[in-house]
Design an enzyme around this catalytic site. Structure first.
Site, PDB file in Angstrom:
ATOM      1  CD  GLU A 442      -2.733  -0.764  -0.011  1.00  0.00           C
ATOM      2  OE1 GLU A 442      -2.705   0.267  -1.357  1.00  0.00           O
ATOM      3  OE2 GLU A 442      -3.880  -1.774  -0.304  1.00  0.00           O
ATOM      4  N   GLY A 443       2.004   1.074  -0.315  1.00  0.00           N
ATOM      5  CA  GLY A 443       3.329   2.169  -0.795  1.00  0.00           C
ATOM      6  C   GLY A 443       3.856   1.859   0.714  1.00  0.00           C
TER       7      GLY A 443
END
Length: 596
Positions: A442-443
């Site tokens: 998610e980053g």
């Protein structure tokens, strides 16, 4: 190994006493009549039972056996399919979903507590409903009425599951260079062709259909991120009457062999002209993706928190039972050969670090969820804009700082066990391995820090930051003259003043050297994180101070004192590192990074 127990007492404290959730919910027009304290209690109790009695017992076997791949078919880890049915039959899958399509419409402040219990009991399992919820958010916000009616009810019920397909072998953070193509058909559908990797629960046997949201580019799309579109691509095509049709031309090429979350299937997904439908506008796929990102990135922070809580519970039980040496002040168990290790200062330091991070993170995740609820449910446009700005600022901290703190916490829990923490028997090493991914997907946390520093602080000259600063200053001002509060208010005030000065320093430096943003970002995010948790611990301590007698409240005050005296001072060294600037990072020429 300790049995996982849902931390319901602390959740109720955070929801009802610290954030007064009933007042928040009743003040939001979009929540009128949807939830009250009694409803929330029933949901928390039911989820607590499922987490501790159904999900936690299959966590270890899920890690040891894992999901299995055979000729394109993925079988979930032992017990997962049955646990999934229990979970969805309890109605938890659509808890935060749109009521118009079968969801329950519950606020994130409540849903976040449910998510923590599920993730704490079994992170690999918890990824499945988490990905479905993310897909639902994007479809609900950007999908056509036809897509919503056709897909959301079965996704909310859990009859179908969802997956998000973003990453490609050559394109991770830089989604603008994806190669997956979507060719339009005369009937309004698209043929999607390409390969996606790292697709969590992209294939499994727990639900009868899997609805993939796939990022791709149409033939005439602009280059870069402005040319990305999002497509709904189901595993099985859905007939007009809602029944399942033929298998789509897509499949799982393999599943990854991973360091952690082994119970979940991380898939390579291949699309060979698979039928898909546009979600939102063409070339606006990133907007559709980011609709769910605030929720998903907070969800990842909650994942780390949940697993860290489980590690803490395990470590406390072990520290009470394990006998080694005598207390520095003399024997405690005089009738035994040694004292429990919980008497030793260093063990207490590790346990209190876990407790302070975990409970502080629970409060902070609820604080961020509060802004999500205001943004979603208020009918006041000014309040919505304020909440959106706070979310933009706080989301990268919720994702990155909470997961960094969670890994430190789990490592401390493992260390409490000594050698037993390194072997499989006691379960502590699994929490370390599982939490590690939360800092990556998610980053990555480095990207979160860059987003915070570059986009959310420097780019708007600190406008979003000043909203947070005002919120904390209002809290500080509300306790002016309260002598009993000063031991928490004064160090919070000093930490906030430091953060404000540091924020302006980086903004000023960035005007001279573009590298200063990236050079400062990670340490700056940590300074922010420690200050934000100080705000949470001050709020909790001052609520607890007003309660007499109960051990729970005494524990809150004592843990708050530990946080302020032993953890918060870390911001001083981190601040010095930020002020060290970018120059030391670039003094060494590239060729001098020797490998031998």
């Amino acid at each position: 190994m300790a049995d996982y127990k849902a931390p319901l007492r602390d959740m109720r404290f955070v929801l009802n006493e610290v954030f007064e959730a009933d007042k928040l919910w009743s003040s939001l027009a979009g929540l009128q009549g949807a939830v009250d304290t009694e409803t929330a209690e029933a949901i928390l109790d039911e989820c607590g039972k499922i987490a501790s009695q159904v999900l936690a017992p299959i966590n270890r076997e899920g890690d040891e056996v894992g999901s299995t791949w055979n000729d394109g078919q993925v079988t979930a880890a032992p017990g997962f399919k049955e646990a999934y049915q229990t979970y969805v039959e309890a109605g938890l899958n659509g808890l935060g979903g749109n009521p118009d399509f079968g969801g329950m419409g519950m606020p994130k402040t409540l849903v976040g507590q449910v998510e923590e219990m599920i993730q704490g009991a079994n992170m690999s399992f918890g990824l499945a409903p988490m990905l479905t919820a993310g897909a639902c958010l994007s479809i609900n916000a950007h999908g056509s009425q036809e897509l919503k009616e056709k897909y959301l009810p079965n996704l909310y019920s859990g009859q179908w599951a969802g997956a998000m397909d973003l990453t490609e072998p050559h394109a991770g953070t830089d989604l603008g260079i994806i190669r997956t193509k979507a060719t339009p058909n005369a009937d309004g559908s698209f043929d999607v062709t390409g390969t996606k990797i790292f697709i969590t629960w992209g294939e499994h046997d727990m639900a009868e259909n899997i609805v993939h949201l796939v990022l791709a580019k149409t033939p005439d799309a602009p280059a870069g991120p402005k040319g990305i579109s999002m497509f709904l691509v189901p595993k099985f095509l859905v007939n007009d009457d809602g029944s399942l049709g033929e298998r789509n031309t897509m499949g799982c090429g393999s599943i990854e062999h991973k360091m952690g979350i082994k119970g979940s299937a991380t898939c390579v997904m291949n699309y060979d002209g698979a039928k898909g439908w546009l979600v939102g506008e063409e070339n606006k796929g990133l907007a559709a993706m980011f609709t769910m990102m605030n929720y998903e990135r907070l969800g990842v922070g909650i994942q780390g928190l949940g697993a860290a809580e489980a590690s803490y519970q395990n470590a406390v039980e072990y520290a009470r039972d394990r006998l080694q040496s005598r207390a520095p002040t003399g024997a405690v168990n005089k009738d035994k050969a040694a004292d429990p290790i919980i008497v030793h200062p260093d063990v207490r330091r590790m346990l209190l670090t876990q407790k302070a991070f975990t409970e502080g993170s629970r409060a902070f995740s609820t604080y961020v969820a509060k802004w999500l609820d205001i943004a979603k449910f208020t009918d006041n446009e000014d309040d919505r804009k304020h909440a959106d700005a706070m979310l933009a600022l706080l989301t990268p901290i919720a994702k990155a700082f909470l997961t960094d703190a969670a890994l430190e916490s789990a490592i401390a829990g493992q260390q409490v066990f000594g050698g037993h923490g390194f072997i499989r028997e006691w379960g502590q090493e699994q929490y370390v391995r599982d939490i590690r991914i939360t800092q990556i997907y998610e980053g990555t946390n480095g990207i979160q820090a860059l987003d915070l520093m570059g986009r959310k602080v420097v780019a708007n000259n600190g406008a979003f930051y000043r909203l947070f600063e005002q919120d904390v200053n209002d809290f500080i001002a509300s306790h002016e003259g309260n002598e009993a509060a000063s031991e928490f208010i004064e160090p919070l005030k000093a930490a906030l003043e430091n953060l404000t000065d540091l924020t302006q320093w980086v903004i000023d430096q960035a005007q001279k050297d573009a590298n200063e943003v990236g050079a400062a970002s990670v340490e700056y995010l940590h300074v922010f994180g420690y200050t934000a948790l100080a705000y949470m611990w001050a709020k909790m301590a001052l609520v607890a101070q007003g309660k007499d007698g109960e051990a729970f409240y005494k524990g809150k005050v004592a843990t708050s004192r530990f946080y302020f005296k032993r953890l918060l001072p870390r911001y001083i060294g981190l601040t010095a590192a930020v002020r060290g600037g970018a120059e030391p990072l670039f003094e060494l020429d590239d060729e001098l990074f020797e490998t031998a």
